[in-house]
Design an enzyme around this catalytic site. Structure first.
Site, short mmCIF file in Angstrom:
data_model
loop_
_atom_site.label_atom_id
_atom_site.label_comp_id
_atom_site.label_asym_id
_atom_site.label_seq_id
_atom_site.Cartn_x
_atom_site.Cartn_y
_atom_site.Cartn_z
N SER A 74 0.83 -1.21 0.00
CA SER A 74 0.00 0.00 0.00
C SER A 74 0.87 1.26 0.00
CB SER A 74 -0.90 0.01 1.23
OG SER A 74 -0.11 0.17 2.41
N THR A 127 1.78 -3.19 4.23
CA THR A 127 1.87 -1.73 4.22
C THR A 127 3.25 -1.30 3.77
OG1 THR A 127 2.75 -1.45 6.46
CG2 THR A 127 0.35 -1.69 6.25
N ASP A 128 3.36 -0.09 3.27
CA ASP A 128 4.68 0.51 3.18
C ASP A 128 5.16 0.74 4.61
OD1 ASP A 128 6.99 1.59 2.10
OD2 ASP A 128 5.96 3.00 0.80
N ALA A 129 6.41 1.09 4.79
CA ALA A 129 6.97 1.18 6.14
C ALA A 129 6.16 2.17 7.00
CB ALA A 129 8.42 1.62 6.07
N LEU A 130 5.72 1.70 8.15
CA LEU A 130 4.89 2.53 9.01
C LEU A 130 5.70 3.57 9.78
CD1 LEU A 130 2.29 -0.03 10.41
CD2 LEU A 130 2.02 1.61 8.54
#
Length: 620
Positions: A275, A323-326
């Protein structure tokens, strides 16, 4: 609970038993064990980075000791929390032997504890996003260079580059690649995608993206296409802020979403999809409160309408959503790690990537507390138990499909001999050289090639590019002469004018958007790197230099090394413009893209005439 039949053919019984326990809905579990069971399930839904680790009292922010072997504390963390995966960075990677040992140690820790194998992931897109050093895996020119080759070579380079990357990663124990980017680069000022995109034509991006996925996954490496629903039309980098895409839903379907849709519905869908930390109001205009209590449009990573309604229901994606890195500013600036994880899981993300930074023993304790808080909120019903079980099942099925348990086998069948590695390396270098030549594109002035001038002056973005260009010229045409001035600090007037008087050809190399300091690899002095000239100043200087060279009767060549948009402004002052779409230089100051450039200028390579993005110029 009835086992999934396909699992029995690929997984040992111990692992199957572990999965059975993990997949039990909480309503079937013993209530006293429900919280512990959710903690185990939660661990599978996390990918951590172990970039640095210090156990000597160094603070978390100050810790810069790379993790190249597995400390016992991190091994215990993996097992204690049943972590689903680890992402590697360049700091973790030194040599083939070292990397194999690190990856094997992590997988063995999970196997001995009778826990599922790890996703061991990396960002190895090719081009400017390459975590492995070039001595281990050539970076290749990157996606936009592949896009430039498309109309002459079809999907050949996309698939072969992906196979080259995939086979090398797999042999080193890396089983997941966060690639390719299938964003459509429709914004010239995009600071983060640009050459990471295959181009700006959605159908072409879809075809090239699918062949890249095919190449990776045929090599046994899970592909994660990104950044859903499309990060291409943004002027903000989600590492530092939160971009907002203004497209309508109709535009999204014809543009940003089209590559994702076609690749998902193709015969070999990617095992993962990543995402994007972007706002896309036409897909979801819901507002939420950030950690300061301010109303904001929900980011796609945290949007159920985008990750579930659009991605799952409309596009039919059945794989794992990561997810992309949170810890990127696009999320971390607005939400706490706890809230970001809960909201991502509620939205439909299966895996939270880098939700918490672990650098010290204190961080490990804080992570344990975070896991307790998140699992407690899940237990209270904030994430439905059936949704949790379905998500963990997706993860288990993907690990089974790609037989990740093989990476912990004592026989180390995934290791290859040095001879095999050398064969792969040689083949990859051949592909890199061929793609470099195929990607070289004439923007205008091709009829003025080859040049016959003998004394060249070059202006390059930094000292490393100067050294690489000089090395290529010496190798290919040793009788020609060249002086090169780096533009990290603009040359003084007298120096430039003296150099110009000695030359009969001026070459100007441009990197727009401006590249990161680390991409100079320390070849410029520290003062120049710390006070690098702004790009606007560089463009004013090079424009003036080209005008002066034209007045003196010199042949002028513009070389956009990254994006070609500057060519329109410079066209009145240049005879020839050649785009490379890549500016890679390895640690030995070698660059096949500069070799290809010199060969093209001298007439030894015929330039391509297809540009994968509209630079708004006109061919002569």
């Amino acid at each position: 609970m009835r086992l999934i039949p396909s699992l029995t053919t690929v997984l040992p019984r111990v692992f199957l038993f572990s999965l059975c326990i993990l997949l039990l809905p909480s309503t079937y579990a013993n209530p006293s064990n429900q919280h512990d069971q959710i903690k185990k399930s939660l661990g599978q839904k996390i990918i951590l980075d172990f970039r640095f680790y210090c156990d000597d009292g160094t603070s978390s922010k100050a810790c810069k000791k790379p993790v190249t072997t597995l400390p016992n504390a991190l091994k215990d963390l993996l097992v204690t929390h049943n972590i689903g995966g680890v992402i590697l960075f360049s700091e973790n990677i030194k040599t083939n032997k070292q990397l194999i040992a690190l990856n094997y140690a992590m997988q063995q820790a999970m196997a001995k504890a009778k826990l599922p194998p790890l996703f061991i992931a990396v960002d190895q897109e090719g081009g400017r996003v390459a975590r492995l050093p070039s001595s281990m895996l050539t970076p290749f020119p990157g996606n936009l260079a592949i896009g430039a080759s498309y109309y002459q070579h079809g999907t050949a380079f996309s698939e072969n580059v992906a196979k080259g990357i995939g086979s090398s990663l797999s042999s080193l124990g890396i089983n997941t690649n966060f690639a390719p980017s299938v964003d459509i680069n429709s914004e010239p000022k995009n600071p983060v995608i640009n050459v990471r995109s295959f181009g700006e034509t959605p159908s072409d991006v879809a075809v090239l993206g699918q062949s890249f996925v095919d190449g990776l996954q045929s090599s046994g490496v899970i592909s994660a296409i990104k950044h859903f629903p499309g990060h291409g039309d943004t002027q903000t980098d989600s590492h530092t802020g939160l971009p907002n895409v203004k497209h309508s839903k109709a535009q999204a379907l014809k543009g940003d979403l089209l590559p994702f849709s076609r690749i998902i519905s193709g015969g070999n869908p990617p095992g993962m999809l990543m995402s994007a930390h972007i706002q896309y109001p036409s897909l979801d205009s819901t507002t939420v409160k950030d950690k300061q209590g301010r109303e904001m449009t929900i980011p796609a990573t945290l949007s159920r309408k985008i990750l579930h309604d659009v991605l799952r229901n409309e596009l039919g994606y059945q794989g794992v959503v990561v997810t992309d890195a949170l810890d990127m500013a696009g999320i971390a600036k607005y939400f706490s790690p706890e809230d970001a994880m809960i909201k991502a899981y509620q939205a439909g993300a299966d895996i939270a990537l880098m939700p918490f930074t672990i650098r010290t023993p204190q961080d490990i304790n804080m992570f344990a507390a975070l896991m307790g808080k998140v699992s407690k909120r899940i237990s209270s019903g904030e994430v439905p138990s059936t949704q949790l079980a379905t998500s963990v099942q997706r993860i288990a099925l993907l690990k089974a499909k790609f037989s990740l348990n093989r990476y912990a086998e004592k026989a180390l069948s995934w290791r290859v001999s040095d001879v095999q590695n050398n064969v792969k390396k040689t083949r990859n270098i051949q592909i890199e050289k061929a793609l470099s030549r195929a990607a070289i594109t004439s923007l205008y002035g091709a009829e003025k090639l080859p040049v016959t001038q003998k004394t060249w002056l070059a202006l390059m973005p930094d000292a490393l590019r100067c050294l690489a260009l000089e090395k290529s010229l010496t190798s290919i045409a040793p009788t020609l002469g060249m002086a090169c001035l780096p533009l990290t600090k603009l040359p003084n007037k007298a120096t430039f004018e003296y150099a110009l008087k000695q030359a009969d050809l001026l070459i100007v190399g441009d990197i727009s958007p401006q590249h990161a300091v680390y991409e100079m690899k320390g070849f410029d002095n520290e003062e120049a790197m710390a006070s690098r000239a702004p790009l606007d100043d560089v463009h004013r200087f090079t424009k003036s230099a080209l005008q002066q060279a034209k007045k003196q009767g010199l042949t002028t060549v513009l070389v956009p090394l990254r994006m070609p948009y500057i060519a329109k402004e410079m066209q009145p002052h240049t005879d020839i413009a050649i785009a490379t779409f890549s500016y890679n230089v390895d640690s030995e100051i070698y660059s096949p893209i500069f070799d290809a450039l010199i060969e093209t200028i001298l007439g030894l390579n015929r330039p391509n005439d297809y540009v994968p993005v509209q630079w708004s110029g006109a061919s002569e």
